[in-house]
Design an enzyme around this catalytic site. Structure first.
Site, PDB file in Angstrom:
ATOM      1  N   HIS A   1      22.885  -9.609  -8.225  1.00 42.52           N
ATOM      2  CA  HIS A   1      23.488  -8.309  -7.887  1.00 42.52           C
ATOM      3  C   HIS A   1      22.479  -7.275  -7.431  1.00 42.52           C
ATOM      4  O   HIS A   1      22.846  -6.120  -7.206  1.00 42.52           O
ATOM      5  CB  HIS A   1      24.241  -7.723  -9.081  1.00 42.52           C
TER       6      HIS A   1
ATOM      7  N   ARG B   1      26.807   5.538 -10.031  1.00 45.81           N
ATOM      8  CA  ARG B   1      25.604   5.853 -10.798  1.00 45.81           C
ATOM      9  C   ARG B   1      24.662   6.696  -9.937  1.00 45.81           C
ATOM     10  O   ARG B   1      24.631   6.555  -8.704  1.00 45.81           O
ATOM     11  CB  ARG B   1      24.901   4.563 -11.231  1.00 45.81           C
TER      12      ARG B   1
ATOM     13  N   LYS C   1      20.722   5.342  -3.865  1.00 49.80           N
ATOM     14  CA  LYS C   1      22.093   5.661  -3.451  1.00 49.80           C
ATOM     15  C   LYS C   1      22.156   7.001  -2.715  1.00 49.80           C
ATOM     16  O   LYS C   1      23.134   7.342  -2.094  1.00 49.80           O
ATOM     17  CB  LYS C   1      23.028   5.682  -4.662  1.00 49.80           C
TER      18      LYS C   1
ATOM     19  N   THR D   1      31.302  -1.255  -4.526  1.00 50.30           N
ATOM     20  CA  THR D   1      32.728  -1.577  -4.634  1.00 50.30           C
ATOM     21  C   THR D   1      33.568  -0.300  -4.569  1.00 50.30           C
ATOM     22  O   THR D   1      34.760  -0.356  -4.263  1.00 50.30           O
ATOM     23  CB  THR D   1      33.045  -2.339  -5.943  1.00 50.30           C
TER      24      THR D   1
ATOM     25  N   LYS E   1      37.367   0.652  -2.983  1.00 47.09           N
ATOM     26  CA  LYS E   1      38.404   1.412  -3.704  1.00 47.09           C
ATOM     27  C   LYS E   1      38.835   2.628  -2.885  1.00 47.09           C
ATOM     28  O   LYS E   1      40.019   2.956  -2.808  1.00 47.09           O
ATOM     29  CB  LYS E   1      37.887   1.853  -5.083  1.00 47.09           C
TER      30      LYS E   1
HETATM   31  C1  26Q Z   1      18.664  -5.484 -17.138  1.00 47.11           C
HETATM   32  C2  26Q Z   1      17.719  -5.703 -18.143  1.00 47.11           C
HETATM   33  C3  26Q Z   1      17.761  -4.977 -19.329  1.00 47.11           C
HETATM   34  C4  26Q Z   1      18.762  -4.044 -19.505  1.00 47.11           C
HETATM   35  C5  26Q Z   1      19.695  -3.825 -18.526  1.00 47.11           C
HETATM   36  C6  26Q Z   1      19.655  -4.540 -17.335  1.00 47.11           C
HETATM   37  C7  26Q Z   1      20.658  -4.306 -16.268  1.00 47.11           C
HETATM   38  C8  26Q Z   1      21.956  -3.949 -16.589  1.00 47.11           C
HETATM   39  C9  26Q Z   1      22.902  -3.701 -15.600  1.00 47.11           C
HETATM   40  C10 26Q Z   1      20.328  -4.422 -14.932  1.00 47.11           C
HETATM   41  C11 26Q Z   1      21.282  -4.185 -13.935  1.00 47.11           C
HETATM   42  C12 26Q Z   1      22.581  -3.820 -14.260  1.00 47.11           C
HETATM   43  C13 26Q Z   1      23.632  -3.532 -13.277  1.00 47.11           C
HETATM   44  C14 26Q Z   1      23.557  -3.787 -11.997  1.00 47.11           C
HETATM   45  C15 26Q Z   1      24.661  -3.437 -11.080  1.00 47.11           C
HETATM   46  O1  26Q Z   1      25.638  -2.829 -11.483  1.00 47.11           O
HETATM   47  N1  26Q Z   1      24.571  -3.836  -9.799  1.00 47.11           N
HETATM   48  C16 26Q Z   1      25.629  -3.547  -8.855  1.00 47.11           C
HETATM   49  O2  26Q Z   1      26.509  -4.665  -8.837  1.00 47.11           O
HETATM   50  C17 26Q Z   1      27.654  -4.399  -8.044  1.00 47.11           C
HETATM   51  C18 26Q Z   1      28.597  -5.578  -8.183  1.00 47.11           C
HETATM   52  O3  26Q Z   1      28.108  -6.679  -7.515  1.00 47.11           O
HETATM   53  C19 26Q Z   1      27.270  -4.126  -6.602  1.00 47.11           C
HETATM   54  O4  26Q Z   1      28.435  -3.757  -5.907  1.00 47.11           O
HETATM   55  C20 26Q Z   1      26.242  -3.013  -6.523  1.00 47.11           C
HETATM   56  O5  26Q Z   1      25.783  -2.884  -5.205  1.00 47.11           O
HETATM   57  C21 26Q Z   1      25.082  -3.313  -7.463  1.00 47.11           C
HETATM   58  O6  26Q Z   1      24.172  -2.227  -7.481  1.00 47.11           O
END
Ligand code: 26Q
Length: 874
Positions: free
Chosen positions: A399, A601, A606, A713, A717
């Site tokens: 992602h 976010r 962004k 996403t 929406k």
């Molecule tokens: C990693 C290690 C330790 C703690 C937290 C994390 C962590 C947690 C959440 C790293 C990344 C995330 C979230 C990432 C995310 O939301 N990415 C988004 O995913 C969407 C669905 O595919 C995409 O539409 C977005 O472009 C992307 O930014």
């Protein structure tokens, strides 16, 4: 004897008399209970207006112990959701029975995040009992809407990735796929955001304060033991050497089932959420007071594991607990999958014929060495046989390509916490590197592809582990998947190109059109029905491609006017929400203004900073104009609406929020400009506020630096609800443009390759020329127009000194130009705008998460639907 030793010896003696895993409740058909009991168990709950009223009243009285003197709307919410849950459990039991009988291959979606939002409205809609409940509640003297708004969001996710998991579970349930989500039941989900004096503050979100919220079911019968630390021993079983992981400390995982009904089907998907418990409950009375606190601490430490959702910016601190959280999650989920295999009498070598396991990013990647360990050490598999199973079972979705977001763990921490897994990962690596070396990989390629990063402290690279262990790897939009193959994981793609796929994200039309925008849903149903394409709403909600027939309405001014009216109603709803929640919004928001939203976010890539700089520039231009000029250029005005959370340690993101609110303070209160420009920041963005914001959006800002947003996403929406995008060619915007056509989207900015070139030039020392309007905006901040000069300095100085990693300076002029010369004049042509809205709604079929799930089923999982209950509820 120390307390720990004492507890350990107690455990041992307890273990000797009892199996480590609690006894399972007997399954139907077993020895326990009479025939009458079992036949009564088979009876289903009835859902008519009458019976629902009775069930609600019974719950109020006999579960809540309340009566006419003290019932309130929240009590009614508890009663309504609990009675609905009974029906949901009926459907779930039927689903499970069919899954067991057919041994059908299931999807198992492993995700550390599920951003569910509210469940009552969704369940009422999907189970098609909204009307029944509305009537029952009306008979009892209550309004369904009031009851629905009592529910707290379940916010077990950071943002996009977590919400995607929730949309996917909805689609899986709707499409009759046997589907399980696996996740964690955090005590505290995403923090609540407050805006105090313009700054973000955070407070904990204790979503469990009323016990076990709908639609969760506590499953005390489903629990597993998880080990941490310890060491590896060799033992000989039947003359064969085995590794055995032993010692260390133990924690229990207890299941909470979050039941997710499909729409217009009795199929239910289950998200099994794990909650950590102490391995042995501390025995009061058996210790002296010194031991008492130590023992309590042990309990607290184990429960800590599922205490809180980690933010996506986690720094070194707390890293170890995050790793513990990931392993806890993985171990419980793999044990549960193995148990389900046992219950269906599936041989482990055939696991891949019955289970597909999808890794939602690398967060659950430890499930690869975990399943390997179980097969090798506990199920007597040879390495090669185990590895074949692993490779067929797992697939991985990436992602993000931001290098700082690729997970890696210091090896010394892994060794301490997971000694056996670390050995297994190193052995996977040894074999893999040997194999690619024999295949002709260069030293550079080997260094890039190794599961071990040898720079400085040695790290394990989770993405490389996930790629090597999976049979399929996918990105989440066409552009992103291309970047993965061309750059991020280039060498892997050279070695095995057929492993790499694209599955473009989607969102569920149930929540993101039908539930959040019922007027639009009604419009769609009415017109498709009139033209003979459908009979009922369910027809298009389950087949979004049908929406393309709406383009025929282009020629019907009355239909276009209807669409404008629907947008207006939704704008009025959002305006009321803003007036209630944004104190500095400047009073009533003129409903004729363009509702321009950027909700996501807060992150520099962004580029909310680009948007707010544009607002400042608009303000400066407006101030320099005569009233006539203002009307000519800026009418009917723009309301720039921001919402989103900044990770609590992300200073620059927090500065951007403060800048937005500070600009709002000035422009919203300036009588010369407030009819042409408003800037508002809606606090605490979550799924529920998104459900109000998207239907009201006219311009959706999707302005990330090209190449940096994997998909997005919110863009989907917004367009589904009749918004037009102003955006860059990034993430899924590229495919949205393909679908809606160049004329129905406002595109600007540097392309991915250009961004790469510009960055190279920066590195070579090239200086940037600031466009005048941007310079004016930056000077305005610097001069103190919005106060807090020192606090904003890092945002301003970076850009002024030509430090433009996110290409704000590069893209600013074109962004402004497109807005003023294209967006505003087009908006003034109401018929033109309505046609464009219509085209956006009509061409969004591709972005239904049903299409994404169909792609996964076909390309990656090889999973087919099952039949639960009668044909489509008929
Ligand atoms: C990693 C290690 C330790 C703690 C937290 C994390 C962590 C947690 C959440 C790293 C990344 C995330 C979230 C990432 C995310 O939301 N990415 C988004 O995913 C969407 C669905 O595919 C995409 O539409 C977005 O472009 C992307 O930014």
């Amino acid at each position: 004897m120390t307390l720990a030793e004492e507890l350990a010896s107690k455990r041992k003696s307890a273990q000797a008399s009892e199996p480590a895993v609690a006894k399972q409740a007997p399954v139907v058909g077993s020895q326990i209970g009479s025939t009458q009991f079992h036949s009564l168990l088979q009876q289903e709950i009835s859902v008519t207006s009458n019976t629902v009223s009775e069930q609600i009243v019974n719950y109020i009285k006999y579960s809540l112990c309340r009566d006419s003197t003290n019932i309130d709307v929240f009590g009614m919410y508890m009663a309504s959701s609990s009675t609905l849950r009974n029906k949901l459990i009926d459907n779930w039991m039927k689903t499970q029975q069919v899954q067991q009988e057919t041994r059908a291959k299931s999807v198992n979606y492993l995700s550390l995040e599920f951003l569910m939002g509210r469940a009552l409205t969704n369940s009422l809609y999907n189970m098609e009992v909204g009307q029944t409940y509305a009537e029952s509640l009306r008979d009892l003297g209550f309004k369904l809407e009031d009851i629905q708004s009592e529910e707290q969001d379940a916010a077990l996710g950071n943002g996009g990735l977590g919400r995607l998991a929730a949309c996917f579970i909805d689609s899986l349930a709707c499409m009759n796929i046997p589907a399980w989500g696996y996740g964690l039941r955090y005590n505290y989900g995403m923090f609540k955001q407050h805006i105090e004096n313009g700054y973000q503050t955070e407070s904990p979100d204790y979503w469990l304060k009323h016990g076990c919220p709908f639609p969760l079911v506590e499953r005390l019968d489903r629990e597993y033991v998880i080990r941490f630390g310890g060491w590896t021993e060799m033992e000989t079983v039947n003359g064969k050497m085995h590794f055995k992981w032993t010692g260390g400390s133990m924690v229990k995982a207890v299941a909470y089932d979050c039941l997710c009904p499909g729409h217009h089907t009795q199929n239910v998907a289950n998200i099994r959420l794990w909650s950590a418990r102490p391995y042995t409950e501390f025995q009061l009375g058996s210790h002296n007071s010194g031991d008492f606190y130590n023992a309590i601490k042990e309990k607290a430490d184990s429960e800590n594991i599922t205490f809180v959702l980690y933010p996506n910016d986690s720094t070194e601190e707390g890293k170890k607990l995050r790793l513990k959280q990931e392993y806890f999650f993985v171990s419980a989920s793999i044990q549960d999958i193995m148990k389900r295999a046992d219950e269906m009498q599936i041989e482990y070598k055939d696991l891949a014929n019955h289970f597909a396991i999808q890794l939602n990013d690398t967060h659950p990647a430890l499930s690869i060495p975990e399943l390997m360990r179980v097969l090798l050490d506990e199920k007597d598999f040879e390495w090669e046989d185990a590895w074949k199973v692993i490779n067929k079972v797992f697939s991985y979705t990436n992602h993000t390509i931001l290098p700082e977001a690729l997970e890696k763990w210091p090896i010394h921490i892994c060794k301490e916490l997971l000694p056996r897994h670390t050995d297994i990962i190193l052995e996977i690596n040894r074999r893999f590197l040997l194999q690619i070396q024999q295949g002709g990989a260069t030293a550079d390629m080997i260094r890039n592809m190794s599961l071990v990063d040898d720079t400085g402290c040695r790290y394990l690279r989770m993405a490389n582990l996930a790629i090597v262990g999976s049979h399929a790897v996918n990105g989440v939009a066409a552009l992103h998947s291309q970047i993965i193959v061309d750059a991020t994981f280039h060498d892997f793609a050279v070695v095995d190109p057929s492993k790499f796929h694209n599955v473009t994200n989607g969102v569920t039309p149930r929540r993101w059109i039908a539930q959040c925008n019922p007027q639009l849903a009604h419009f769609i149903t009415k017109h498709l029905k009139k033209a003979g394409y459908i009979q009922r709403e369910v027809d298009w909600v389950g087949n979004m491609d049908l929406l393309k027939h709406l383009v025929q309405l282009e020629q019907q001014p009355a239909a276009l006017q209807e669409l404008l009216n629907i947008k207006l109603l939704n704008k009025q709803r959002l305006a009321r929400y803003i007036e209630r929640h944004v104190p500095n919004c400047g009073g009533k928001i003129p409903e004729t203004m363009i509702f321009d939203t950027q909700v996501k976010r807060i992150h520099e890539y962004k580029r909310q900073q680009l948007n707010i700089l544009q607002a400042i520039s608009f303000y400066i231009q407006l101030k320099a104009m005569t009233p006539e000029q203002r009307s000519k250029t800026f009418a009917p005005g723009v309301c720039k609406i921001f919402a989103g959370k900044a990770a609590s340690a992300y200073e620059n993101a927090k500065r951007i929020i403060k800048l937005i609110t500070a600009v709002g303070d000035i422009v919203n209160n300036d009588p010369e400009t407030k009819d042409f420009l408003r800037v508002v920041f809606i606090p605490n963005y979550n799924v529920s506020s998104a459900e109000i914001i998207f239907p009201a959006t006219e311009i959706s800002e999707q302005i990330s630096t090209a190449g940096m947003e994997a998909s997005g996403t919110g863009n989907m929406k917004a367009c589904m609800n009749g918004a037009l995008i102003i955006g860059t060619l990034d993430g899924a915007n590229v495919e949205i443009q393909e679908q809606v056509g160049d004329d129905n989207i406002f595109i600007f900015g540097a392309l991915t390759e250009q961004v790469n070139m510009i960055r190279q030039k920066f590195r070579a020392g090239q200086q940037l020329q600031l466009p005048k309007q941007m310079k004016d905006a930056l000077e305005a901040i610097k001069s103190g127009m919005f106060g807090n000069v020192d606090y904003f300095a890092p945002l301003v100085n970076g850009l002024m000194s030509g430090n433009d990693y996110y290409c704000c300076v590069v893209d600013f002029e074109e962004y402004n130009q497109v807005y003023i010369e294209d967006v505003l004049p087009t908006y003034r042509d109401r018929a033109m705008w309505a046609t464009m809205m219509l085209n956006n709604v009509a061409r969004m079929g591709f972005f239904s998460s049903d299409r994404s799930i169909q792609n996964y089923c076909d390309k990656i999982w090889n999973v087919k639907p099952i039949q639960v209950g009668g044909l489509n509820m008929e």
